[in-house]
Motif scaffolding. Structure first.
Motif, PDB file in Angstrom:
ATOM      1  N   ALA A  58      -0.762  -1.393  -8.159  1.00  0.00           N
ATOM      2  CA  ALA A  58      -2.142  -1.747  -7.809  1.00  0.00           C
ATOM      3  C   ALA A  58      -2.382  -3.234  -8.034  1.00  0.00           C
ATOM      4  O   ALA A  58      -3.035  -3.890  -7.210  1.00  0.00           O
ATOM      5  CB  ALA A  58      -3.119  -0.910  -8.632  1.00  0.00           C
ATOM      6  N   ASP A  59      -1.863  -3.768  -9.126  1.00  0.00           N
ATOM      7  CA  ASP A  59      -2.022  -5.200  -9.403  1.00  0.00           C
ATOM      8  C   ASP A  59      -1.340  -6.039  -8.322  1.00  0.00           C
ATOM      9  O   ASP A  59      -1.909  -7.027  -7.841  1.00  0.00           O
ATOM     10  CB  ASP A  59      -1.452  -5.555 -10.780  1.00  0.00           C
ATOM     11  N   ALA A  60      -0.139  -5.650  -7.931  1.00  0.00           N
ATOM     12  CA  ALA A  60       0.587  -6.393  -6.891  1.00  0.00           C
ATOM     13  C   ALA A  60      -0.176  -6.346  -5.567  1.00  0.00           C
ATOM     14  O   ALA A  60      -0.313  -7.361  -4.870  1.00  0.00           O
ATOM     15  CB  ALA A  60       1.995  -5.834  -6.718  1.00  0.00           C
ATOM     16  N   TYR A  61      -0.690  -5.184  -5.219  1.00  0.00           N
ATOM     17  CA  TYR A  61      -1.454  -5.017  -3.980  1.00  0.00           C
ATOM     18  C   TYR A  61      -2.734  -5.856  -4.019  1.00  0.00           C
ATOM     19  O   TYR A  61      -3.045  -6.592  -3.079  1.00  0.00           O
ATOM     20  CB  TYR A  61      -1.780  -3.531  -3.790  1.00  0.00           C
ATOM     21  N   ASN A  62      -3.478  -5.752  -5.121  1.00  0.00           N
ATOM     22  CA  ASN A  62      -4.731  -6.503  -5.247  1.00  0.00           C
ATOM     23  C   ASN A  62      -4.488  -8.005  -5.235  1.00  0.00           C
ATOM     24  O   ASN A  62      -5.267  -8.761  -4.633  1.00  0.00           O
ATOM     25  CB  ASN A  62      -5.484  -6.090  -6.512  1.00  0.00           C
ATOM     26  N   GLU A  63      -3.432  -8.466  -5.889  1.00  0.00           N
ATOM     27  CA  GLU A  63      -3.104  -9.892  -5.871  1.00  0.00           C
ATOM     28  C   GLU A  63      -2.771 -10.354  -4.449  1.00  0.00           C
ATOM     29  O   GLU A  63      -3.167 -11.446  -4.041  1.00  0.00           O
ATOM     30  CB  GLU A  63      -1.935 -10.180  -6.808  1.00  0.00           C
ATOM     31  N   ALA A  64      -2.055  -9.505  -3.717  1.00  0.00           N
ATOM     32  CA  ALA A  64      -1.672  -9.884  -2.350  1.00  0.00           C
ATOM     33  C   ALA A  64      -2.887 -10.008  -1.440  1.00  0.00           C
ATOM     34  O   ALA A  64      -2.949 -10.920  -0.611  1.00  0.00           O
ATOM     35  CB  ALA A  64      -0.684  -8.870  -1.778  1.00  0.00           C
ATOM     36  N   ILE A  65      -3.855  -9.108  -1.576  1.00  0.00           N
ATOM     37  CA  ILE A  65      -5.012  -9.203  -0.674  1.00  0.00           C
ATOM     38  C   ILE A  65      -5.985 -10.304  -1.106  1.00  0.00           C
ATOM     39  O   ILE A  65      -6.833 -10.702  -0.317  1.00  0.00           O
ATOM     40  CB  ILE A  65      -5.751  -7.859  -0.501  1.00  0.00           C
ATOM     41  N   GLN A  66      -5.845 -10.809  -2.332  1.00  0.00           N
ATOM     42  CA  GLN A  66      -6.691 -11.915  -2.790  1.00  0.00           C
ATOM     43  C   GLN A  66      -6.053 -13.282  -2.548  1.00  0.00           C
ATOM     44  O   GLN A  66      -6.740 -14.297  -2.597  1.00  0.00           O
ATOM     45  CB  GLN A  66      -6.998 -11.761  -4.283  1.00  0.00           C
ATOM     46  N   ALA A  67      -4.761 -13.306  -2.287  1.00  0.00           N
ATOM     47  CA  ALA A  67      -4.040 -14.571  -2.136  1.00  0.00           C
ATOM     48  C   ALA A  67      -4.403 -15.229  -0.800  1.00  0.00           C
ATOM     49  O   ALA A  67      -4.519 -14.569   0.231  1.00  0.00           O
ATOM     50  CB  ALA A  67      -2.542 -14.336  -2.215  1.00  0.00           C
ATOM     51  N   PHE A  68      -4.561 -16.528  -0.858  1.00  0.00           N
ATOM     52  CA  PHE A  68      -4.795 -17.288   0.363  1.00  0.00           C
ATOM     53  C   PHE A  68      -3.450 -17.627   0.980  1.00  0.00           C
ATOM     54  O   PHE A  68      -2.529 -17.951   0.253  1.00  0.00           O
ATOM     55  CB  PHE A  68      -5.573 -18.583   0.040  1.00  0.00           C
TER      56      PHE A  68
ATOM     57  N   ARG B 299       1.270   6.362 -14.782  1.00  0.00           N
ATOM     58  CA  ARG B 299       0.040   5.600 -14.588  1.00  0.00           C
ATOM     59  C   ARG B 299       0.322   4.103 -14.717  1.00  0.00           C
ATOM     60  O   ARG B 299      -0.231   3.296 -13.971  1.00  0.00           O
ATOM     61  CB  ARG B 299      -1.020   6.027 -15.599  1.00  0.00           C
ATOM     62  N   GLN B 300       1.170   3.740 -15.663  1.00  0.00           N
ATOM     63  CA  GLN B 300       1.530   2.333 -15.835  1.00  0.00           C
ATOM     64  C   GLN B 300       2.213   1.812 -14.569  1.00  0.00           C
ATOM     65  O   GLN B 300       1.923   0.711 -14.101  1.00  0.00           O
ATOM     66  CB  GLN B 300       2.446   2.176 -17.040  1.00  0.00           C
ATOM     67  N   GLY B 301       3.113   2.600 -14.001  1.00  0.00           N
ATOM     68  CA  GLY B 301       3.777   2.205 -12.753  1.00  0.00           C
ATOM     69  C   GLY B 301       2.782   2.046 -11.609  1.00  0.00           C
ATOM     70  O   GLY B 301       2.876   1.109 -10.813  1.00  0.00           O
ATOM     71  N   PHE B 302       1.817   2.951 -11.530  1.00  0.00           N
ATOM     72  CA  PHE B 302       0.790   2.844 -10.495  1.00  0.00           C
ATOM     73  C   PHE B 302      -0.016   1.561 -10.689  1.00  0.00           C
ATOM     74  O   PHE B 302      -0.294   0.843  -9.725  1.00  0.00           O
ATOM     75  CB  PHE B 302      -0.144   4.056 -10.525  1.00  0.00           C
ATOM     76  N   ASN B 303      -0.388   1.288 -11.930  1.00  0.00           N
ATOM     77  CA  ASN B 303      -1.182   0.091 -12.204  1.00  0.00           C
ATOM     78  C   ASN B 303      -0.435  -1.187 -11.834  1.00  0.00           C
ATOM     79  O   ASN B 303      -1.041  -2.148 -11.349  1.00  0.00           O
ATOM     80  CB  ASN B 303      -1.624   0.061 -13.665  1.00  0.00           C
ATOM     81  N   GLU B 304       0.862  -1.203 -12.051  1.00  0.00           N
ATOM     82  CA  GLU B 304       1.666  -2.372 -11.644  1.00  0.00           C
ATOM     83  C   GLU B 304       1.620  -2.547 -10.132  1.00  0.00           C
ATOM     84  O   GLU B 304       1.474  -3.665  -9.622  1.00  0.00           O
ATOM     85  CB  GLU B 304       3.096  -2.229 -12.140  1.00  0.00           C
TER      86      GLU B 304
ATOM     87  N   ARG C 253       0.834  -1.208   0.000  1.00  0.00           N
ATOM     88  CA  ARG C 253       0.000   0.000   0.000  1.00  0.00           C
ATOM     89  C   ARG C 253       0.866   1.255   0.000  1.00  0.00           C
ATOM     90  O   ARG C 253       0.536   2.247  -0.656  1.00  0.00           O
ATOM     91  CB  ARG C 253      -0.945  -0.016   1.210  1.00  0.00           C
ATOM     92  N   THR C 254       1.985   1.224   0.687  1.00  0.00           N
ATOM     93  CA  THR C 254       2.912   2.354   0.680  1.00  0.00           C
ATOM     94  C   THR C 254       3.504   2.552  -0.713  1.00  0.00           C
ATOM     95  O   THR C 254       3.669   3.699  -1.163  1.00  0.00           O
ATOM     96  CB  THR C 254       4.030   2.141   1.721  1.00  0.00           C
ATOM     97  N   ALA C 255       3.809   1.471  -1.404  1.00  0.00           N
ATOM     98  CA  ALA C 255       4.301   1.578  -2.785  1.00  0.00           C
ATOM     99  C   ALA C 255       3.242   2.199  -3.678  1.00  0.00           C
ATOM    100  O   ALA C 255       3.560   2.978  -4.595  1.00  0.00           O
ATOM    101  CB  ALA C 255       4.713   0.204  -3.309  1.00  0.00           C
ATOM    102  N   LEU C 256       1.985   1.916  -3.407  1.00  0.00           N
ATOM    103  CA  LEU C 256       0.880   2.517  -4.148  1.00  0.00           C
ATOM    104  C   LEU C 256       0.844   4.018  -3.910  1.00  0.00           C
ATOM    105  O   LEU C 256       0.664   4.806  -4.859  1.00  0.00           O
ATOM    106  CB  LEU C 256      -0.430   1.892  -3.666  1.00  0.00           C
ATOM    107  N   VAL C 257       1.006   4.424  -2.667  1.00  0.00           N
ATOM    108  CA  VAL C 257       1.027   5.848  -2.318  1.00  0.00           C
ATOM    109  C   VAL C 257       2.183   6.547  -3.029  1.00  0.00           C
ATOM    110  O   VAL C 257       2.029   7.649  -3.569  1.00  0.00           O
ATOM    111  CB  VAL C 257       1.114   6.036  -0.788  1.00  0.00           C
ATOM    112  N   THR C 258       3.344   5.901  -3.053  1.00  0.00           N
ATOM    113  CA  THR C 258       4.509   6.472  -3.736  1.00  0.00           C
ATOM    114  C   THR C 258       4.252   6.597  -5.230  1.00  0.00           C
ATOM    115  O   THR C 258       4.582   7.621  -5.841  1.00  0.00           O
ATOM    116  CB  THR C 258       5.754   5.597  -3.478  1.00  0.00           C
ATOM    117  N   ALA C 259       3.642   5.577  -5.821  1.00  0.00           N
ATOM    118  CA  ALA C 259       3.336   5.618  -7.252  1.00  0.00           C
ATOM    119  C   ALA C 259       2.338   6.727  -7.554  1.00  0.00           C
ATOM    120  O   ALA C 259       2.456   7.419  -8.569  1.00  0.00           O
ATOM    121  CB  ALA C 259       2.805   4.266  -7.722  1.00  0.00           C
TER     122      ALA C 259
END
Length: 187
Positions: free
Chosen positions: A160-170, A153-158, A36-42
């Protein structure tokens, strides 16, 4: 005394399992916070470029008001879209991982594109305006910022994808509700 040993081993085993579980929870939480911090930085990189674009657009709008008075509606549409985009960006700045705020910004950004393209086309049609001192350097700056915003924007999306994948992972998703992590949007 012999009966005490099985109880002690049972207690130690439970304590070890609890320690492993707590260690995993702390590690998973810290990973989500880092993402989430990486998202804020992006978002900060996008926001800095948006600020620079606004700093170029605002004086350009003012410089175009008089020479393009016949196209006042187009210039006003650009100004209104810019204000809407700036407000949406301020909302995102407060919480860069909030999906609702990001979606509103994406909409405002897309609404800015049309009047900006119309104004740029009108300026191209009027070389006496396009090559004046206040407009020429601002147009050049806007041309340089466009691809940079896209790249940010591309960097932010990358991120966001990493963050979303992490919160969906079991099994990490078991902690998402406990710590109130929510998926984010792409921009």
């Amino acid at each position: 005394m012999a009966a005490l040993w099985p109880d002690l081993w049972d207690w130690l085993l439970r304590l070890a399992l609890l320690a492993v579980l707590m260690g995993w929870m702390v590690g998973a939480y810290n990973r989500l916070v880092r993402l989430r911090t990486a998202l804020v930085t992006a978002w900060g990189q996008i926001d800095e470029l948006l600020t620079r674009r606004s700093a170029a657009l605002e004086p350009m709008i003012e410089a175009l008001r008089e020479p393009m008075a016949a196209e006042a509606n187009t210039v006003q549409a650009l100004e209104a879209a810019l204000l809407k985009q700036q407000e949406a960006a301020r909302t995102v700045r407060a919480r860069p991982s909030a999906a609702e705020a990001l979606s509103a910004w994406v909409l405002a950004e897309s609404e800015l594109g049309s009047p900006l393209a119309r104004v740029q086309a009108l300026v191209e049609q009027h070389p006496e305006v396009a090559h004046t001192d206040p407009v020429r350097p601002l147009r050049k700056q806007l041309e340089e910022l466009g691809p940079r915003i896209g790249y940010a924007r591309q960097g932010f999306n990358e991120q966001a994808d990493a963050y979303n994948e992490a919160i969906q992972a079991f099994p990490t998703r078991l902690l998402v509700g406990l710590f109130r992590f929510k998926p984010t949007a792409r921009v």
